[in-house]
Enzyme design. Structure first.
Site, PDB file in Angstrom:
ATOM      1  N   ASP A 136       3.610   5.011  -0.375  1.00 56.92           N
ATOM      2  CA  ASP A 136       3.538   3.645   0.135  1.00 56.92           C
ATOM      3  C   ASP A 136       3.098   3.689   1.595  1.00 56.92           C
ATOM      4  O   ASP A 136       2.814   4.767   2.127  1.00 56.92           O
ATOM      5  CB  ASP A 136       4.902   2.936  -0.009  1.00 56.92           C
ATOM      6  CG  ASP A 136       5.946   3.501   0.949  1.00 56.92           C
ATOM      7  OD1 ASP A 136       5.668   4.499   1.652  1.00 56.92           O
ATOM      8  OD2 ASP A 136       7.057   2.947   0.992  1.00 56.92           O
ATOM      9  N   ASP A 165       4.454   2.315   5.358  1.00 55.96           N
ATOM     10  CA  ASP A 165       5.626   1.740   6.038  1.00 55.96           C
ATOM     11  C   ASP A 165       5.243   1.278   7.437  1.00 55.96           C
ATOM     12  O   ASP A 165       4.634   2.038   8.207  1.00 55.96           O
ATOM     13  CB  ASP A 165       6.732   2.797   6.152  1.00 55.96           C
ATOM     14  CG  ASP A 165       7.079   3.421   4.807  1.00 55.96           C
ATOM     15  OD1 ASP A 165       7.749   2.752   4.008  1.00 55.96           O
ATOM     16  OD2 ASP A 165       6.665   4.576   4.559  1.00 55.96           O
ATOM     17  N   ASP A 213       5.853  -1.487   2.871  1.00 51.19           N
ATOM     18  CA  ASP A 213       7.154  -1.887   3.413  1.00 51.19           C
ATOM     19  C   ASP A 213       6.979  -2.396   4.837  1.00 51.19           C
ATOM     20  O   ASP A 213       6.401  -1.700   5.674  1.00 51.19           O
ATOM     21  CB  ASP A 213       8.133  -0.705   3.433  1.00 51.19           C
ATOM     22  CG  ASP A 213       8.610  -0.311   2.043  1.00 51.19           C
ATOM     23  OD1 ASP A 213       8.550  -1.178   1.141  1.00 51.19           O
ATOM     24  OD2 ASP A 213       9.037   0.839   1.867  1.00 51.19           O
TER      25      ASP A 213
HETATM   26  P1  8DG Z   1       6.180   8.637   1.046  1.00 53.46           P
HETATM   27  O1  8DG Z   1       6.185   7.168   1.232  1.00 53.46           O
HETATM   28  O2  8DG Z   1       4.884   9.266   1.378  1.00 53.46           O
HETATM   29  O3  8DG Z   1       6.675   9.028  -0.308  1.00 53.46           O
HETATM   30  O4  8DG Z   1       7.223   9.294   2.067  1.00 53.46           O
HETATM   31  P2  8DG Z   1       8.100   8.553   3.135  1.00 53.46           P
HETATM   32  O5  8DG Z   1       7.291   7.547   3.888  1.00 53.46           O
HETATM   33  O6  8DG Z   1       8.811   9.581   3.926  1.00 53.46           O
HETATM   34  O7  8DG Z   1       9.197   7.840   2.231  1.00 53.46           O
HETATM   35  P3  8DG Z   1       9.678   6.322   2.175  1.00 53.46           P
HETATM   36  O8  8DG Z   1      10.434   6.204   0.893  1.00 53.46           O
HETATM   37  O9  8DG Z   1       8.558   5.374   2.368  1.00 53.46           O
HETATM   38  O10 8DG Z   1      10.733   6.187   3.339  1.00 53.46           O
HETATM   39  C1  8DG Z   1      10.389   6.231   4.701  1.00 53.46           C
HETATM   40  C2  8DG Z   1      11.633   6.256   5.520  1.00 53.46           C
HETATM   41  O11 8DG Z   1      12.272   4.993   5.471  1.00 53.46           O
HETATM   42  C3  8DG Z   1      12.651   7.278   5.033  1.00 53.46           C
HETATM   43  O12 8DG Z   1      13.126   8.029   6.113  1.00 53.46           O
HETATM   44  C4  8DG Z   1      13.781   6.504   4.493  1.00 53.46           C
HETATM   45  C5  8DG Z   1      13.641   5.195   5.221  1.00 53.46           C
HETATM   46  N1  8DG Z   1      14.157   4.056   4.474  1.00 53.46           N
HETATM   47  C6  8DG Z   1      13.863   3.583   3.226  1.00 53.46           C
HETATM   48  N2  8DG Z   1      14.619   2.498   2.942  1.00 53.46           N
HETATM   49  C7  8DG Z   1      15.355   2.275   4.035  1.00 53.46           C
HETATM   50  C8  8DG Z   1      16.308   1.305   4.390  1.00 53.46           C
HETATM   51  O13 8DG Z   1      16.626   0.403   3.612  1.00 53.46           O
HETATM   52  N3  8DG Z   1      16.836   1.398   5.638  1.00 53.46           N
HETATM   53  C9  8DG Z   1      16.470   2.383   6.522  1.00 53.46           C
HETATM   54  N4  8DG Z   1      17.014   2.430   7.729  1.00 53.46           N
HETATM   55  N5  8DG Z   1      15.580   3.312   6.201  1.00 53.46           N
HETATM   56  C10 8DG Z   1      15.047   3.259   4.993  1.00 53.46           C
HETATM   57  O14 8DG Z   1      13.028   4.089   2.493  1.00 53.46           O
HETATM   58 MN    MN Z   2       6.535   5.832   2.896  1.00 51.21          MN
HETATM   59 MN    MN Z   3       8.765   3.051   2.171  1.00 53.67          MN
END
Ligand code: 8DG
Ligand code: MN
Ligand code: MN
Length: 375
Positions: free
Chosen positions: A204, A206, A300
């Site tokens: 995704d 972020d 996100d």
């Molecule tokens: P990816 O998308 O490439 O798979 O890897 P990523 O970017 O590391 O994973 P991610 O699932 O998009 O998560 C990014 C960061 O955000 C990870 O450290 C966890 C954090 N995170 C969530 N949900 C929430 C939440 O609700 N609150 C907080 N504080 N952090 C969150 O994914």
């Molecule tokens: Mn991510």
């Molecule tokens: Mn995410």
């Protein structure tokens, strides 16, 4: 000079937040195997085993060279008997029978497929598995079992299960920035998550949004999403307004010291139109298929007030394991509570931080750059 294969376990600290963990490392065949076992443990609800395997994998990612002999594991932190056995098996046979058994099992394959769907966690996947469901087609035949998010997840499954590339993340950033600046001039949009850690692809994109004047950022997301919606770019969205009041007393701070925070946020699926000039790494030679003119991407959005921005940035950059280790270090070694809103001494207000560096300093940790947080 030491060769790359010589590993000094004594120099490797126990917490991932005390180590440099680059994206590319020297022990991929071992870490993949251990991550598979971690994932499989998670599917069975074994949180303890999940974390043990993940910690072991994370240690190997931080090593300066490849493991070539099982004796090199001796003295490594977080390396238990089970993980050592897997590495030994891989060193001796090039393959681990346990890992192969897991990967080939119907249970693992089905749980992996189901949990890959946007909006489906382990609990739901397990329930479906126990009901005898095995494929996406099985789920589509049972529409009533799906909520709106899961329905969107299945509808866009093909796009969402293919990687988002860095240039696509940049394109999404330009679209989001346009909308944000139109709604709130002066606001900033920061790419977080895996791409901030230097990953070239992700599941995704972020973003963390803030504004230099505290309070201006409140209520931003509904307006931004409304604008994007009017441009036909929103395939799915779920916006939550902030719920800071839940974080007022320390009890809540403690119980909420997990990944969940109270920021205004939006989990969305956006439409990224394919620009004709953009570089597309997957496009091969030969006749171009009558290709789709765009792609669904998971995005996100999180909005933080400027006073908490550094904590939000640290919390949303990941990796997930690095975050977990930071919080564990804070609690166990410093008797402080860290979350995406602040760093708290018991019974006291949050310590102020204007940057991620400030937070590492408060914790007595060496600063670890985002590219070295791939724990
Ligand atoms: P990816 O998308 O490439 O798979 O890897 P990523 O970017 O590391 O994973 P991610 O699932 O998009 O998560 C990014 C960061 O955000 C990870 O450290 C966890 C954090 N995170 C969530 N949900 C929430 C939440 O609700 N609150 C907080 N504080 N952090 C969150 O994914
Ligand atoms: Mn991510
Ligand atoms: Mn995410």
């Amino acid at each position: 000079l030491p060769t790359r294969s010589q590993v000094d376990p004594g120099s490797l600290p126990a917490y991932a937040c005390q180590r440099h963990t680059p994206l590319n490392h020297h022990n991929l065949c071992f870490t993949e195997a251990l991550e598979t076992l971690a994932e499989a443990a998670g599917f069975e609800g074994s949180q303890g085993r999940l974390i043990s395997f993940r910690r072991a994998a994370s240690v190997l990612r931080a090593l300066p060279g490849p493991i070539t002999n099982v004796s090199q594991l001796r003295g490594l932190p977080c390396f238990g008997d089970h993980s050592s056995r897997i590495v030994q098996e891989l060193l001796e046979h090039g393959i681990s029978s346990e890992v192969e058994r897991v990967k080939q099992s119907e249970r693992y394959q089905t749980m992996k497929l189901f949990t890959q769907i946007f909006g489906v966690g382990v609990k739901t996947a397990d329930k479906w598995y126990r009901e005898g469901l095995r494929t996406l087609e099985d789920l589509q035949g049972q529409t009533r079992k799906l909520n709106r998010q899961q329905e969107a997840g299945i509808r866009h499954f093909e796009d969402l299960s293919s990687s988002v590339w860095r240039h696509e993340a940049d394109a999404i950033q330009r679209v989001v920035e346009e909308a944000v600046w139109q709604v709130l001039p002066g606001a900033s949009v920061t790419l977080t998550g895996g791409f901030r850690r230097g990953k070239l692809q992700g599941h995704d994109v972020d973003f963390l949004i803030t504004h230099p004047v505290e309070g201006q950022e409140a209520g931003l997301i509904p307006k931004v999403m409304g604008l994007l919606e009017s441009q036909g770019l929103v395939l799915y969205q779920h916006t939550q307004s902030n719920h800071y009041q839940d974080f007022k007393d320390l009890e809540h701070k403690v119980s909420q010291s997990t990944a969940i925070d109270a920021y205004e946020r939006c989990f969305s699926i956006l439409w990224l139109p394919k620009s004709p000039t953009s570089f597309h790494p997957e496009a091969g030679e030969g006749p171009k298929e009558p290709s789709r003119d765009g792609k669904a991407v998971r995005v996100d959005l999180v909005v933080a007030p400027i006073s908490q921005f550094a904590f939000a940035l640290l919390g949303w950059t990941g990796s997930q394991h690095f975050e977990r280790e930071l919080r564990r270090f804070s609690r166990a070694e410093k008797q402080m509570l860290l979350n995406s809103h602040g760093l708290y001494h018991p019974e006291k207000e949050s310590l102020p931080a204007a940057s991620e560096e400030d937070i590492f300093t408060h914790l007595g940790l060496e600063y670890i750059a985002p590219e070295q947080r791939n724990a």
